[in-house]
Design an enzyme around this catalytic site. Structure first.
Site, PDB file in Angstrom:
ATOM      1  N   TYR A  94       0.842  -1.200   0.000  1.00  0.00           N
ATOM      2  CA  TYR A  94       0.000   0.000   0.000  1.00  0.00           C
ATOM      3  C   TYR A  94       0.872   1.243   0.000  1.00  0.00           C
ATOM      4  O   TYR A  94       2.046   1.220   0.407  1.00  0.00           O
ATOM      5  CB  TYR A  94      -0.946   0.033   1.205  1.00  0.00           C
ATOM      6  CG  TYR A  94      -0.253   0.165   2.543  1.00  0.00           C
ATOM      7  CD1 TYR A  94       0.032   1.409   3.088  1.00  0.00           C
ATOM      8  CD2 TYR A  94       0.123  -0.965   3.279  1.00  0.00           C
ATOM      9  CE1 TYR A  94       0.668   1.543   4.309  1.00  0.00           C
ATOM     10  CE2 TYR A  94       0.753  -0.849   4.500  1.00  0.00           C
ATOM     11  CZ  TYR A  94       1.030   0.401   5.014  1.00  0.00           C
ATOM     12  OH  TYR A  94       1.677   0.523   6.217  1.00  0.00           O
ATOM     13  N   CYS A  95       0.292   2.346  -0.467  1.00  0.00           N
ATOM     14  CA  CYS A  95       0.900   3.662  -0.312  1.00  0.00           C
ATOM     15  C   CYS A  95      -0.061   4.508   0.519  1.00  0.00           C
ATOM     16  O   CYS A  95      -0.844   3.968   1.294  1.00  0.00           O
ATOM     17  CB  CYS A  95       1.213   4.287  -1.667  1.00  0.00           C
ATOM     18  SG  CYS A  95      -0.236   4.563  -2.729  1.00  0.00           S
ATOM     19  N   PHE A  96      -0.027   5.822   0.364  1.00  0.00           N
ATOM     20  CA  PHE A  96      -0.862   6.638   1.240  1.00  0.00           C
ATOM     21  C   PHE A  96      -2.346   6.492   0.931  1.00  0.00           C
ATOM     22  O   PHE A  96      -3.164   6.233   1.816  1.00  0.00           O
ATOM     23  CB  PHE A  96      -0.453   8.113   1.172  1.00  0.00           C
ATOM     24  CG  PHE A  96      -1.251   8.979   2.118  1.00  0.00           C
ATOM     25  CD1 PHE A  96      -1.128   8.821   3.492  1.00  0.00           C
ATOM     26  CD2 PHE A  96      -2.135   9.942   1.645  1.00  0.00           C
ATOM     27  CE1 PHE A  96      -1.871   9.595   4.378  1.00  0.00           C
ATOM     28  CE2 PHE A  96      -2.875  10.720   2.514  1.00  0.00           C
ATOM     29  CZ  PHE A  96      -2.742  10.554   3.882  1.00  0.00           C
TER      30      PHE A  96
END
Length: 368
Positions: A94-96
């Site tokens: 995941y990222c932000f």
């Protein structure tokens, strides 16, 4: 290939490995206990791309990102991701927000022959889920609090129950002027995330009530989340009792024997440095309540503590510490708790020693 997911509940209940591809500065501000930080861009690269995005738009920012992360640097990062995927094939990345960065990492992994799913909504959505989870637990699980004077073993009661949330444990602080440990506390966001995951697991196990220690809003440098704290202010209490002698012995174990062990572990090859750091911890903790003790009482306790430390260092005997602990309880902690007991008395639904309190809580905080 497993699908991308937004089933946050199962991610946290099953401790699914997570690969966080945000920049280190983002990870440091808050993360999840099962997450490993393997960023697409480092802090400097992220800052440059962010500036480009504001000035030139998304396309220019993406182009700059590809220029910054290419060649050997790109290959090294892909190798790190592949190593993680091999070690945690059941995980997610995941990222932000679950957008460009995580999709790009997915694409580069795919180009390397590996399909690895991402979390839809990313860190932001998972964080929102945990905040809502903890608020719901506070409002729906009718918390009951364990209260009592210093040294009665409230944490021991909390630890003995399956439906408890250990605020001090998650804050890595005992909640008093002597409460810090040899290693640092978590950041506020990490504290909240750990607490929410623990609440999620208690509820998933079928428990309809939460048991917590009666705490102030601040536990060291961590703040109890506001919704939970407000509910705690009106929650029923069980009052834990124990003999003065037992309380002194317990405090001696917690703040002297165990803390010396913590500092010794940080200085395995230098016993003197470990003991000096331990002595600084004790004397500094007393210094922090100097004004509340008053000058004369502080000087008395400081002298007793220094004498006990000298005896301990010279002979290894810790029993001299009992003198300052007894005085601190009699003249400082106990008067505060007597006042608190009087003000909270209408909320006390049971009182007794440790075994009786633990049994009462088990009987009256039954699972669904």
């Amino acid at each position: 290939m497993r699908d991308n997911t937004e089933d946050f509940r199962q991610l946290f209940l099953q401790n699914v490995p997570l690969m966080d591809v945000r920049a280190p500065i983002e990870f440091g501000k808050g993360a999840f206990p099962q997450a490993v930080n393997l960023p697409l861009m480092n802090d400097s690269e992220r800052q440059k791309v962010g500036t480009q995005y504001k000035q030139q738009g998304q396309a220019a920012a993406i182009e700059l990102g590809h220029q910054l992360v290419r060649g050997k640097l790109k290959a090294a990062r892909i190798d790190a991701w592949l190593a993680h995927v091999q070690a945690a094939p059941e995980g997610y990345l995941y990222c932000f927000r679950g957008g460009l960065r995580s999709q790009l990492v997915q694409q580069w992994l795919s180009d390397a022959g590996v399909q690895y799913p991402r979390v839809i909504g990313g860190y932001k959505a998972m964080r929102r889920f945990l905040i809502d989870t903890l608020d719901a637990a506070a409002l729906e699980c009718n918390p009951i609090l364990v209260a009592g004077m210093t040294g009665t073993g409230k944490t021991e009661v909390i630890s003995a129950l399956d439906n408890s949330l250990d605020l001090e444990g998650h804050a890595h602080h005992r909640g008093s002027s002597f409460g810090r440990h040899a290693t640092p506390q978590p950041g506020q966001i990490d504290f909240e995330n750990h607490l929410a995951i623990a609440a999620l697991k208690v509820r998933a196990a079928g428990h309809s009530r939460l048991v917590l220690e009666d705490e102030g809003r601040i536990v060291g440098s961590c703040s109890v989340p506001l919704t939970l704290y407000r509910v705690m202010q009106e929650a029923p209490l069980v009052w834990l009792e124990d003999s003065f002698e037992n309380r002194v012995t317990r405090i001696l174990g917690d703040y002297v024997i165990n803390m010396q062990g913590e500092y010794a572990a940080l200085h395995p090859s230098d016993a003197q440095a470990g003991f000096s750091a331990f002595a600084e911890y004790l004397l500094g903790s007393l210094q922090r309540i100097h004004k509340r003790l008053g000058g004369e009482r502080y000087q008395q306790l400081d002298g007793l503590m220094r004498e006990a430390l000298e005896i301990q260092q010279r002979t290894g005997d810790v029993q001299a510490h009992r003198r300052w602990i007894e005085s601190l309880l009699i003249h400082y902690y106990d008067p505060m708790y007597v006042y608190q007991r009087e003000s909270k008395d209408p909320r006390v639904v049971f009182s007794g020693e440790q075994q009786a309190v633990t049994e009462w809580l088990r009987e009256h905080c039954i699972s669904e």
